[in-house]
Design a protein around this motif. Structure first.
Motif, mmCIF file in Angstrom:
data_model
loop_
_atom_site.group_PDB
_atom_site.id
_atom_site.type_symbol
_atom_site.label_atom_id
_atom_site.label_comp_id
_atom_site.label_asym_id
_atom_site.label_seq_id
_atom_site.Cartn_x
_atom_site.Cartn_y
_atom_site.Cartn_z
ATOM 1 N N THR A 150 43.717 43.630 35.225
ATOM 2 C CA THR A 150 43.970 42.673 36.107
ATOM 3 C C THR A 150 45.297 42.083 35.708
ATOM 4 O O THR A 150 45.639 41.799 34.490
ATOM 5 C CB THR A 150 43.140 41.411 36.163
ATOM 6 N N TYR A 151 46.372 41.783 36.796
ATOM 7 C CA TYR A 151 47.389 41.172 36.496
ATOM 8 C C TYR A 151 47.295 39.804 36.082
ATOM 9 O O TYR A 151 48.180 38.974 35.458
ATOM 10 C CB TYR A 151 48.402 41.349 37.546
ATOM 11 N N GLU A 152 46.299 39.045 37.057
ATOM 12 C CA GLU A 152 46.249 37.741 36.861
ATOM 13 C C GLU A 152 44.764 37.572 37.302
ATOM 14 O O GLU A 152 44.074 38.362 38.082
ATOM 15 C CB GLU A 152 47.149 37.017 37.734
ATOM 16 N N ASP A 153 44.100 36.325 37.012
ATOM 17 C CA ASP A 153 42.946 35.924 37.254
ATOM 18 C C ASP A 153 42.617 35.747 38.809
ATOM 19 O O ASP A 153 43.598 35.277 39.366
ATOM 20 C CB ASP A 153 42.472 34.643 36.399
ATOM 21 N N GLY A 154 41.610 36.531 39.203
ATOM 22 C CA GLY A 154 41.431 36.406 40.553
ATOM 23 C C GLY A 154 42.017 37.316 41.293
ATOM 24 O O GLY A 154 42.070 37.744 42.546
ATOM 25 N N GLY A 155 43.358 38.304 40.830
ATOM 26 C CA GLY A 155 43.948 39.237 41.420
ATOM 27 C C GLY A 155 42.914 40.540 41.542
ATOM 28 O O GLY A 155 41.897 40.628 40.864
#
Length: 125
Positions: free
Chosen positions: A70-75
């Protein structure tokens, strides 16, 4: 650009500047002071863990050798299966059949660092 190549390009965190590296006999650009892992040590270290890189992206090493990036949390998650090689490399086969292998080392400062086949180095938090 082919979709698999685009995925590889997109899934790479930003590299650190080169650090006096030279390819070893096996082709990996290890730096002076890098300590490589044995296969079982690396498998134990990664199993069930999340490895966070300096840019905030994360590699998730889940149960059953499942993998997600993942690039970012929630992504969005880029998922697949991972395997630890006898040489201490980690290879991921993504669900879209794209594949990549990387080498984890402890750098001279004791920081877990990922090295790509192109010699780029990515420190972890």
């Amino acid at each position: 650009m082919r979709p698999a190549l685009l995925l590889f390009t997109c899934l790479m965190p930003l590299p650190l500047a080169a650090q006096d590296e030279s390819p070893g006999a096996d082709g990996w650009a290890v730096a002076a002071g890098d300590r490589r892992f044995g296969a079982s040590d690396l498998a134990d270290r990664l199993a069930g863990q999340v490895v966070e890189f300096m840019d905030g992206s994360k590699s998730h090493y889940r149960d059953g050798n499942r993998y997600a990036y993942t690039y970012e949390d929630g992504g969005p998650e880029f998922t697949g299966a991972y395997a630890v090689g006898a040489d201490g490399t980690v290879c991921v086969t993504f669900d879209n059949d794209a594949r990549r292998c990387d080498l984890y080392v402890l750098n001279a400062d004791g920081v877990l660092t990922l090295i790509t086949t192109d010699g780029y180095r990515f420190r972890t938090r």
